[in-house]
Design a protein around this motif. Structure first.
Motif, PDB file in Angstrom:
ATOM      1  N   PHE A  59       1.171  -1.297   0.333  1.00  0.00           N
ATOM      2  CA  PHE A  59       0.196  -0.266   0.138  1.00  0.00           C
ATOM      3  C   PHE A  59       1.427   0.691  -0.025  1.00  0.00           C
ATOM      4  CE2 PHE A  59      -4.045  -2.166   0.765  1.00  0.00           C
ATOM      5  CZ  PHE A  59      -3.760  -3.023   1.656  1.00  0.00           C
ATOM      6  N   THR A  60       0.857   2.188  -1.070  1.00  0.00           N
ATOM      7  CA  THR A  60       1.015   3.438  -0.436  1.00  0.00           C
ATOM      8  C   THR A  60      -0.340   4.644  -1.055  1.00  0.00           C
ATOM      9  OG1 THR A  60       2.903   2.655  -2.141  1.00  0.00           O
ATOM     10  CG2 THR A  60       2.546   5.293  -1.882  1.00  0.00           C
ATOM     11  N   ALA A  61       0.351   5.246   0.126  1.00  0.00           N
ATOM     12  CA  ALA A  61      -1.039   6.682   0.102  1.00  0.00           C
ATOM     13  C   ALA A  61       0.140   7.850  -0.842  1.00  0.00           C
ATOM     14  CB  ALA A  61      -1.402   6.512   1.467  1.00  0.00           C
ATOM     15  N   GLN A  62      -0.777   8.789  -0.866  1.00  0.00           N
ATOM     16  CA  GLN A  62      -0.207   9.754  -1.683  1.00  0.00           C
ATOM     17  C   GLN A  62      -0.904  11.284  -0.900  1.00  0.00           C
ATOM     18  OE1 GLN A  62      -0.450   8.935  -5.497  1.00  0.00           O
ATOM     19  NE2 GLN A  62       1.644   8.400  -5.764  1.00  0.00           N
ATOM     20  N   LEU A  63      -0.550  11.826  -0.600  1.00  0.00           N
ATOM     21  CA  LEU A  63      -1.381  12.932   0.620  1.00  0.00           C
ATOM     22  C   LEU A  63      -0.966  14.786  -0.598  1.00  0.00           C
ATOM     23  CD1 LEU A  63      -3.326  14.836   2.004  1.00  0.00           C
ATOM     24  CD2 LEU A  63      -1.911  14.701   3.330  1.00  0.00           C
ATOM     25  N   ASN A  64      -1.782  14.917  -1.489  1.00  0.00           N
ATOM     26  CA  ASN A  64      -1.234  16.852  -1.617  1.00  0.00           C
ATOM     27  C   ASN A  64      -2.088  17.404  -1.039  1.00  0.00           C
ATOM     28  OD1 ASN A  64      -1.553  19.054  -3.314  1.00  0.00           O
ATOM     29  ND2 ASN A  64      -0.033  17.559  -4.920  1.00  0.00           N
ATOM     30  N   LYS A  65      -1.885  18.374  -0.160  1.00  0.00           N
ATOM     31  CA  LYS A  65      -2.071  19.385   0.488  1.00  0.00           C
ATOM     32  C   LYS A  65      -3.496  20.432  -0.801  1.00  0.00           C
ATOM     33  CE  LYS A  65      -1.665  18.428   5.673  1.00  0.00           C
ATOM     34  NZ  LYS A  65      -0.813  18.587   6.134  1.00  0.00           N
ATOM     35  N   ALA A  66      -2.020  21.257  -1.210  1.00  0.00           N
ATOM     36  CA  ALA A  66      -2.905  22.047  -2.052  1.00  0.00           C
ATOM     37  C   ALA A  66      -3.931  21.758  -2.628  1.00  0.00           C
ATOM     38  CB  ALA A  66      -1.223  22.244  -3.263  1.00  0.00           C
ATOM     39  N   SER A  67      -4.074  20.261  -3.619  1.00  0.00           N
ATOM     40  CA  SER A  67      -5.395  19.955  -4.270  1.00  0.00           C
ATOM     41  C   SER A  67      -5.446  19.141  -4.122  1.00  0.00           C
ATOM     42  CB  SER A  67      -3.817  19.035  -5.620  1.00  0.00           C
ATOM     43  OG  SER A  67      -3.319  19.475  -5.777  1.00  0.00           O
ATOM     44  N   GLN A  68      -5.479  19.489  -2.301  1.00  0.00           N
ATOM     45  CA  GLN A  68      -6.599  18.748  -1.861  1.00  0.00           C
ATOM     46  C   GLN A  68      -7.037  17.264  -2.326  1.00  0.00           C
ATOM     47  OE1 GLN A  68      -8.501  23.008  -1.449  1.00  0.00           O
ATOM     48  NE2 GLN A  68     -10.065  21.774   0.209  1.00  0.00           N
ATOM     49  N   TYR A  69      -6.203  17.111  -2.245  1.00  0.00           N
ATOM     50  CA  TYR A  69      -6.290  15.719  -2.881  1.00  0.00           C
ATOM     51  C   TYR A  69      -5.501  14.546  -1.988  1.00  0.00           C
ATOM     52  CZ  TYR A  69      -5.008  11.901  -7.044  1.00  0.00           C
ATOM     53  OH  TYR A  69      -5.632  10.279  -7.661  1.00  0.00           O
ATOM     54  N   VAL A  70      -6.300  13.145  -1.781  1.00  0.00           N
ATOM     55  CA  VAL A  70      -5.624  11.877  -1.421  1.00  0.00           C
ATOM     56  C   VAL A  70      -5.829  10.830  -2.183  1.00  0.00           C
ATOM     57  CG1 VAL A  70      -5.630  10.925   0.807  1.00  0.00           C
ATOM     58  CG2 VAL A  70      -6.219  12.433   0.671  1.00  0.00           C
ATOM     59  N   SER A  71      -4.833   9.800  -2.089  1.00  0.00           N
ATOM     60  CA  SER A  71      -4.715   8.361  -2.907  1.00  0.00           C
ATOM     61  C   SER A  71      -4.487   7.268  -1.759  1.00  0.00           C
ATOM     62  CB  SER A  71      -4.778   8.614  -4.361  1.00  0.00           C
ATOM     63  OG  SER A  71      -2.852   8.364  -4.011  1.00  0.00           O
ATOM     64  N   LEU A  72      -5.122   6.038  -2.850  1.00  0.00           N
ATOM     65  CA  LEU A  72      -4.112   4.655  -2.062  1.00  0.00           C
ATOM     66  C   LEU A  72      -4.100   4.317  -3.056  1.00  0.00           C
ATOM     67  CD1 LEU A  72      -3.669   2.953   0.308  1.00  0.00           C
ATOM     68  CD2 LEU A  72      -5.691   2.468  -0.086  1.00  0.00           C
ATOM     69  N   LEU A  73      -2.560   3.504  -3.103  1.00  0.00           N
ATOM     70  CA  LEU A  73      -2.693   2.679  -4.503  1.00  0.00           C
ATOM     71  C   LEU A  73      -2.584   1.301  -3.710  1.00  0.00           C
ATOM     72  CD1 LEU A  73       0.270   4.138  -6.546  1.00  0.00           C
ATOM     73  CD2 LEU A  73      -1.596   4.596  -6.842  1.00  0.00           C
ATOM     74  N   ILE A  74      -2.797   0.439  -4.840  1.00  0.00           N
ATOM     75  CA  ILE A  74      -2.662  -1.540  -4.027  1.00  0.00           C
ATOM     76  C   ILE A  74      -1.542  -1.868  -4.863  1.00  0.00           C
ATOM     77  CG2 ILE A  74      -4.152  -3.383  -3.027  1.00  0.00           C
ATOM     78  CD1 ILE A  74      -6.035  -1.027  -2.652  1.00  0.00           C
ATOM     79  N   ARG A  75      -0.411  -2.092  -4.414  1.00  0.00           N
ATOM     80  CA  ARG A  75       0.136  -3.267  -5.589  1.00  0.00           C
ATOM     81  C   ARG A  75      -0.080  -4.497  -5.781  1.00  0.00           C
ATOM     82  NH1 ARG A  75       3.097   1.009  -4.041  1.00  0.00           N
ATOM     83  NH2 ARG A  75       4.185  -0.658  -2.050  1.00  0.00           N
ATOM     84  N   ASP A  76       0.509  -4.486  -6.921  1.00  0.00           N
ATOM     85  CA  ASP A  76       0.021  -6.294  -6.515  1.00  0.00           C
ATOM     86  C   ASP A  76      -0.959  -7.071  -6.317  1.00  0.00           C
ATOM     87  OD1 ASP A  76       1.930  -9.885  -5.648  1.00  0.00           O
ATOM     88  OD2 ASP A  76       0.542  -9.272  -7.044  1.00  0.00           O
ATOM     89  N   SER A  77      -2.796  -6.085  -6.433  1.00  0.00           N
ATOM     90  CA  SER A  77      -3.598  -6.983  -6.334  1.00  0.00           C
ATOM     91  C   SER A  77      -3.613  -8.062  -6.121  1.00  0.00           C
ATOM     92  CB  SER A  77      -4.483  -5.715  -7.292  1.00  0.00           C
ATOM     93  OG  SER A  77      -4.338  -4.451  -6.961  1.00  0.00           O
ATOM     94  N   GLN A  78      -4.897  -8.401  -4.805  1.00  0.00           N
ATOM     95  CA  GLN A  78      -5.091  -9.677  -4.869  1.00  0.00           C
ATOM     96  C   GLN A  78      -6.722  -9.931  -4.451  1.00  0.00           C
ATOM     97  OE1 GLN A  78      -2.708 -12.708  -5.094  1.00  0.00           O
ATOM     98  NE2 GLN A  78      -1.888 -10.745  -5.268  1.00  0.00           N
ATOM     99  N   PRO A  79      -7.061 -11.150  -4.847  1.00  0.00           N
ATOM    100  CA  PRO A  79      -8.723 -10.998  -4.490  1.00  0.00           C
ATOM    101  C   PRO A  79      -8.716 -10.955  -3.619  1.00  0.00           C
ATOM    102  CG  PRO A  79      -7.741 -13.312  -6.000  1.00  0.00           C
ATOM    103  CD  PRO A  79      -7.014 -11.947  -5.918  1.00  0.00           C
TER     104      PRO A  79
END
Lengths: 110, 117
Positions: A61-81
């Motif tokens: 898991f990688t979380a990303q935060l950009n306060k200037a853009s008011q944006y948060v994301s979550l990346l899930i690598r090697d997704s599993q069922p």
């Protein structure tokens, strides 16, 4: 306008792919951001918290935060069922109240 | 991180009656939060419960319908009064707790699934 917004999905990815989940928030006073995973019939489970701009990694898991853009994301690598669930983005500020987005349903197909 | 015991886990109630939900935390916490999750929806904050003062309710939620008690720093109750089918939801309590590496997060009880008939 909702305080925390997410695309409800469903987001469908094949097993092994990267799943990208996005969230925007309207309150510039928000200081802390959280990603929760919720399986059907269960209570939310904290995956990641992030407080400062940039990336934060924990395993797949990688979380990303950009306060200037008011944006948060979550990346899930090697997704599993087993990652198939609803992912909830949440934000809190000085009041301590945690406000949730509507959640994004992720489907990982074998 | 804190451990929350919430009960009952589920109940079926008659219209017009009330249900009281209890949350017990294994450590002292300043704030406790009560949420509602309607079918297929996300979590909506009902109120914040502080020990020694009245709960603070969010827009759309009133004390007469959702009275809350907070007698000490480890316990709180939420009552859902004068039940109607629209109250059928999952109700969850939550606290802020510290986890690994001194980071904090919000921990949730296991939820109470209420069905009003």
């Amino acid at each position: 306008q909702k305080e925390v917004e997410q695309n409800s999905g469903p987001l469908s990815v094949p097993e092994g792919a990267i799943a990208s989940l996005n969230c925007t928030y309207s309150d510039r006073g928000s200081q802390s951001f959280f990603w929760y995973r919720q399986y059907s019939g269960k209570s939310p489970e904290l995956i990641m918290s992030i407080y400062s701009n940039g990336d934060k990694e924990d395993g797949r898991f990688t979380a990303q935060l950009n306060k200037a853009s008011q944006y948060v994301s979550l990346l899930i690598r090697d997704s599993q069922p087993s990652d198939s669930a609803t992912y909830l983005c949440a934000a809190s500020g000085n009041t301590g109240k945690l406000i949730f987005g509507q959640g994004t349903t992720l489907q990982v197909k074998p | 991180s804190a451990v929350i015991s919430q009960k009952p886990s589920r109940d079926i109630c008659q219209r017009g009656t009330s249900l009281t939900i209890q949350c017990q935390v294994d450590s002292q916490v300043t704030m406790m939060f009560w949420y509602r999750q309607q079918p297929g929806q996300s979590l909506t904050l009902i109120a914040t419960a502080n020990q020694g003062s009245e709960a603070t309710y969010e827009s759309g939620f009133v004390i007469d319908k959702f009275p809350i008690s907070r007698p000490n720093l480890t316990f709180s109750t939420l009552t859902v009064s004068n039940l109607s089918p629209e109250d059928s939801s999952i109700y969850l309590c939550s606290v802020v707790s510290q986890g690994a590496q001194a980071e904090y997060g919000y921990t949730f009880g296991s939820g109470t699934r209420l069905t009003v008939v």
